[in-house]
Design an enzyme around this catalytic site. Structure first.
Site, short mmCIF file in Angstrom:
data_model
loop_
_atom_site.label_atom_id
_atom_site.label_comp_id
_atom_site.label_asym_id
_atom_site.label_seq_id
_atom_site.Cartn_x
_atom_site.Cartn_y
_atom_site.Cartn_z
N GLY A 152 71.55 95.35 78.23
CA GLY A 152 71.01 95.92 79.46
C GLY A 152 71.74 97.15 79.97
O GLY A 152 72.92 97.34 79.70
N TRP A 154 72.59 99.35 83.73
CA TRP A 154 73.13 98.84 85.00
C TRP A 154 72.19 99.00 86.18
O TRP A 154 72.51 98.55 87.29
CB TRP A 154 74.47 99.52 85.33
CG TRP A 154 74.50 101.00 85.08
CD1 TRP A 154 75.11 101.62 84.02
CD2 TRP A 154 73.93 102.05 85.87
NE1 TRP A 154 74.94 102.98 84.10
CE2 TRP A 154 74.22 103.26 85.23
CE3 TRP A 154 73.20 102.07 87.06
CZ2 TRP A 154 73.80 104.50 85.72
CZ3 TRP A 154 72.77 103.30 87.56
CH2 TRP A 154 73.07 104.49 86.90
N ASN A 155 71.04 99.63 86.01
CA ASN A 155 70.25 99.94 87.21
C ASN A 155 69.38 98.78 87.69
O ASN A 155 69.10 98.67 88.88
CB ASN A 155 69.43 101.21 87.01
CG ASN A 155 68.51 101.13 85.83
OD1 ASN A 155 68.65 100.26 84.96
ND2 ASN A 155 67.56 102.04 85.76
N LYS A 178 73.44 90.67 76.71
CA LYS A 178 74.69 91.30 77.15
C LYS A 178 74.37 92.31 78.26
O LYS A 178 73.78 93.34 78.01
CB LYS A 178 75.39 92.05 76.00
CG LYS A 178 76.79 92.49 76.41
CD LYS A 178 77.33 93.65 75.60
CE LYS A 178 76.87 95.00 76.06
NZ LYS A 178 77.30 95.42 77.41
N SER A 180 75.04 95.18 81.21
CA SER A 180 75.94 96.34 81.30
C SER A 180 77.27 95.89 81.89
O SER A 180 77.31 95.06 82.81
CB SER A 180 75.30 97.39 82.21
OG SER A 180 76.28 98.33 82.60
N GLU A 181 78.35 96.46 81.41
CA GLU A 181 79.68 96.13 81.94
C GLU A 181 79.83 96.59 83.39
O GLU A 181 80.72 96.13 84.10
CB GLU A 181 80.77 96.74 81.05
CG GLU A 181 80.72 98.25 80.86
CD GLU A 181 79.83 98.67 79.69
OE1 GLU A 181 78.79 98.00 79.44
OE2 GLU A 181 80.16 99.69 79.04
N GLU A 252 64.26 100.88 75.03
CA GLU A 252 63.84 101.43 76.33
C GLU A 252 64.90 102.42 76.76
O GLU A 252 65.95 102.03 77.26
CB GLU A 252 63.71 100.30 77.37
CG GLU A 252 62.59 99.32 77.08
CD GLU A 252 61.23 99.93 77.36
OE1 GLU A 252 61.14 101.05 77.89
OE2 GLU A 252 60.24 99.26 77.02
N GLY A 254 66.11 106.76 77.86
CA GLY A 254 66.08 107.69 78.99
C GLY A 254 64.84 108.58 79.01
O GLY A 254 63.97 108.48 78.14
N CYS A 286 64.84 105.08 85.06
CA CYS A 286 64.61 105.79 83.80
C CYS A 286 63.30 106.59 83.79
O CYS A 286 63.22 107.65 83.20
CB CYS A 286 64.59 104.80 82.66
SG CYS A 286 63.46 103.44 82.98
N GLY A 456 61.91 106.07 73.35
CA GLY A 456 61.92 104.68 72.93
C GLY A 456 60.98 104.28 71.82
O GLY A 456 60.21 105.09 71.30
N GLU A 460 57.65 96.98 76.53
CA GLU A 460 57.94 95.76 77.27
C GLU A 460 56.74 95.43 78.14
O GLU A 460 55.86 96.26 78.37
CB GLU A 460 59.20 95.94 78.13
CG GLU A 460 60.43 96.15 77.27
CD GLU A 460 61.75 95.89 77.96
OE1 GLU A 460 62.01 96.52 78.99
OE2 GLU A 460 62.54 95.05 77.45
P1 NAD Z 1 74.24 103.11 78.23
O1 NAD Z 1 73.47 103.61 77.09
O2 NAD Z 1 75.56 103.71 78.53
O3 NAD Z 1 74.52 101.54 78.09
C1 NAD Z 1 73.45 100.62 77.92
C2 NAD Z 1 73.99 99.34 77.34
O4 NAD Z 1 74.34 99.54 75.97
C3 NAD Z 1 75.25 98.79 78.02
O5 NAD Z 1 75.13 97.39 78.14
C4 NAD Z 1 76.34 99.16 77.03
O6 NAD Z 1 77.46 98.31 77.09
C5 NAD Z 1 75.62 99.01 75.71
N1 NAD Z 1 76.20 99.76 74.58
C6 NAD Z 1 76.85 100.95 74.61
N2 NAD Z 1 77.19 101.32 73.37
C7 NAD Z 1 76.74 100.36 72.52
C8 NAD Z 1 76.79 100.17 71.10
N3 NAD Z 1 77.36 101.08 70.31
N4 NAD Z 1 76.23 99.07 70.58
C9 NAD Z 1 75.63 98.16 71.37
N5 NAD Z 1 75.56 98.28 72.72
C10 NAD Z 1 76.11 99.36 73.29
O7 NAD Z 1 73.25 103.22 79.49
P2 NAD Z 1 73.56 103.00 81.02
O8 NAD Z 1 74.42 104.12 81.49
O9 NAD Z 1 73.98 101.60 81.25
O10 NAD Z 1 72.09 103.15 81.66
C11 NAD Z 1 71.51 104.38 81.96
C12 NAD Z 1 70.55 104.81 80.87
O11 NAD Z 1 69.61 103.77 80.63
C13 NAD Z 1 69.74 106.01 81.27
O12 NAD Z 1 69.63 106.89 80.18
C14 NAD Z 1 68.38 105.43 81.59
O13 NAD Z 1 67.30 106.31 81.46
C15 NAD Z 1 68.29 104.29 80.65
N6 NAD Z 1 67.33 103.29 81.13
C16 NAD Z 1 66.15 103.14 80.48
C17 NAD Z 1 65.20 102.24 80.94
C18 NAD Z 1 63.87 102.05 80.25
O14 NAD Z 1 63.24 101.02 80.46
N7 NAD Z 1 63.41 102.98 79.44
C19 NAD Z 1 65.49 101.45 82.06
C20 NAD Z 1 66.73 101.63 82.69
C21 NAD Z 1 67.65 102.54 82.21
#
Ligand code: NAD
Length: 486
Positions: A152, A154-155, A178, A180-181, A252, A254, A286, A456, A460
């Site tokens: 997941g 974090w939003n 898992k 978001s941290e 899913e 950005g 997003c 993506g 979903e």
């Molecule tokens: P992020 O990509 O930094 O992290 C997302 C998740 O991936 C976190 O849980 C993180 O720990 C995990 N992760 C990171 N590296 C990984 C790896 N190498 N292997 C496996 N897991 C890994 O994103 P974020 O900053 O948490 O969220 C913001 C982003 O998410 C924005 O780009 C936003 O557009 C996107 N988003 C998309 C949707 C959608 O439905 N399309 C919804 C919400 C957010």
């Protein structure tokens, strides 16, 4: 100050809370105060193994239950989520900083919708019968994939845990989620509720950790699928890792979505759409319509009404129901967004509203509007993921469709117009997975949600999600003697 936010333990595996304090400490920060409101530990290899074993062991019995039985559990979970909406919303607000005014109507409620919808659908997930020559036939079975990993952003921590869990479980899969941290708290409540509703141990598990934990999960041979909500950069890494094992994926990611406003649009609706599509959840959505293309004849009226309505922003304590604009999720995210605002100014966009950090505690940033933005400016090309709207001007339909599509992203797009045929032409022409006519950013569980291009893979929600959590088996049934050449 003490907060009611420390979970019983960091992980939920095999139907119970489990802890391993050897894992790295993750501090959960309340964005309104900067206080540490909980501490969890990242999963150690032992915890990851325990989750994989639990989900693997639970798989066969869960898949063997009828859809009606699985659905009953999911619908019960939906009821519990609704009964506890207030407490879950308060927790979501602590986890993310989003105002309670929003979380009360958009998070646990949306999770409950997913459990109710896919719970109701579970018994209808069936194959088909295909008649063939001479009375032979094929029938198909829609079978679960097996152990699914959900990762997941974090939003929307409750919603994402539910949007992935509900269809996965309805289809007979088990899940390791898992979060978001940055926002690790809410998914644990989803697991707790599912267990209370009757989900057998191991069917839905939650483990904490950074990217490395996600990475360890998705490369394990026992895992059949990964569904990620996150950034494009993470999506590319996770997709590549999943490819090595030819695992099924849903991505899913950005976006940099356009919102196109023709000068025959209802001004009030167009401004409302732009507010929803840029400032809800402090812009951390997003599918936001961050490139607002306004037809030349309407630009002045649009900006005047927009800035007037921004005067009604109530920034403050997110737990106060009167607050309608919260802090950003973290100091880091606010710094990133401030960097984009500085670039907007430096590259010559006209700042017409906000742009600064208010003089108060918490990770607040004013809602910000730039006008006279051109297509090549950084604020018009890059995903900002914060409360920054770019207003661009256009003259005609062909031009705006070309410019709206001139992005590597393809998550969402909207058109505001009172011309019926133009609305549908634009919707057909948009290169985006989720389009809107005269609104922006709604995501009901009944409708497919997801992106094209870099935004993506897969969808979903809706019936489409079932395709993303099952595989088809074709079974040929011979009704005649077998003919062989010799
Ligand atoms: P992020 O990509 O930094 O992290 C997302 C998740 O991936 C976190 O849980 C993180 O720990 C995990 N992760 C990171 N590296 C990984 C790896 N190498 N292997 C496996 N897991 C890994 O994103 P974020 O900053 O948490 O969220 C913001 C982003 O998410 C924005 O780009 C936003 O557009 C996107 N988003 C998309 C949707 C959608 O439905 N399309 C919804 C919400 C957010």
């Amino acid at each position: 100050m003490t907060y009611p936010t420390q979970p019983k333990a960091s992980h939920f595996i095999g139907g119970e809370y489990v802890e391993d304090t050897a894992g790295e400490v993750i501090e959960v920060i309340y964005p309104y105060t900067g206080d540490v409101i909980a501490r969890v530990h990242a999963a150690t290899p032992a915890i990851i193994e325990r989750a994989l074993q639990a989900a693997t062991q639970a798989k066969a019995a869960w898949a063997a239950m009828t859809g009606t039985e699985r659905g009953r559990i999911l619908r019960r979970a939906a009821d519990i989520m609704r009964e506890r909406n207030h407490d879950l919303s308060v927790l979501e607000t602590f986890d993310t900083g989003k105002p309670l005014q929003e979380t009360t109507v958009a998070d646990a409620t949306s999770g409950a919708d997913a459990f109710e919808y896919f719970g109701g659908m579970a018994a209808t997930i069936t194959g088909e019968h295909i008649p063939l020559a001479g009375g032979d036939f094929v029938y198909t079975r829609r079978e679960p994939l097996g152990v699914c990993v959900g990762i997941g952003a974090w939003n929307y921590p409750t919603q994402i845990a539910s949007w992935k869990g509900a269809p996965a479980l309805a289809c007979g899969n088990t899940m390791i989620f898992k979060p978001s941290e940055t926002t690790p708290l809410c998914a644990l409540k989803v697991a707790e509720i599912l267990h209370e509703a009757g989900a057998p141990a191991g069917v839905y598990n939650v483990v904490q950790g950074m990217g490395a934990v996600g990475s360890a999960l998705i490369t394990d041979p026992r895992v059949a699928k990964v569904s990620l909500t996150g950034s494009v950069a993470t999506g590319q890494k996770v997709y590549a890792a999943a490819a090595a094992g030819l695992r099924n994926v849903t991505m899913e990611l950005g976006g940099k979505s356009p919102q196109v406003v023709f000068d025959d649009a209802n001004l009030e609706d167009a401004v409302s759409g732009a507010i929803l599509g840029n400032f809800y959840s402090t812009g951390q959505v997003c599918s936001n319509g961050t490139r607002v293309f306004v037809q030349r004849g309407m630009v002045d009226a649009f900006l005047a009404r927009l800035t007037e309505r921004l005067g009604a922003v109530v920034m403050g304590d997110p737990q106060d129901m009167a607050t309608n604009f919260g802090p950003m999720v973290s100091a880091r995210q606010r710094d990133i967004v401030e960097g984009f605002i500085a670039k907007g100014v430096a590259e010559g966009a006209r700042l017409v509203y906000g742009g600064t950090r208010p003089d108060r505690d918490g990770f607040f940033l004013e809602p910000t509007v730039f006008a006279d933005v051109t297509d090549e400016m950084t604020i018009a090309t890059d995903e900002i993921f914060g409360p920054v709207m770019s207003v661009l001007t256009f003259d005609d339909e062909d031009e705006v469709l070309r410019r709206a599509n001139a992005t590597p992203y393809g998550l969402a797009a909207s058109v505001f117009t009172s011309d019926l045929t133009r609305a549908h032409r634009m919707a057909a022409g948009f290169e985006a997975g989720t389009c809107y006519i005269n609104t922006h950013n709604l995501a009901p569980v009944e409708a497919p949600f997801g992106g094209s291009k870099l935004s993506g893979v897969g969808r979903e929600n809706s019936k489409e999600a079932v395709m993303n959590y099952t595989q088809t088996k074709g079974i040929y049934v011979a009704m005649n003697p077998v003919e062989a050449p010799f």
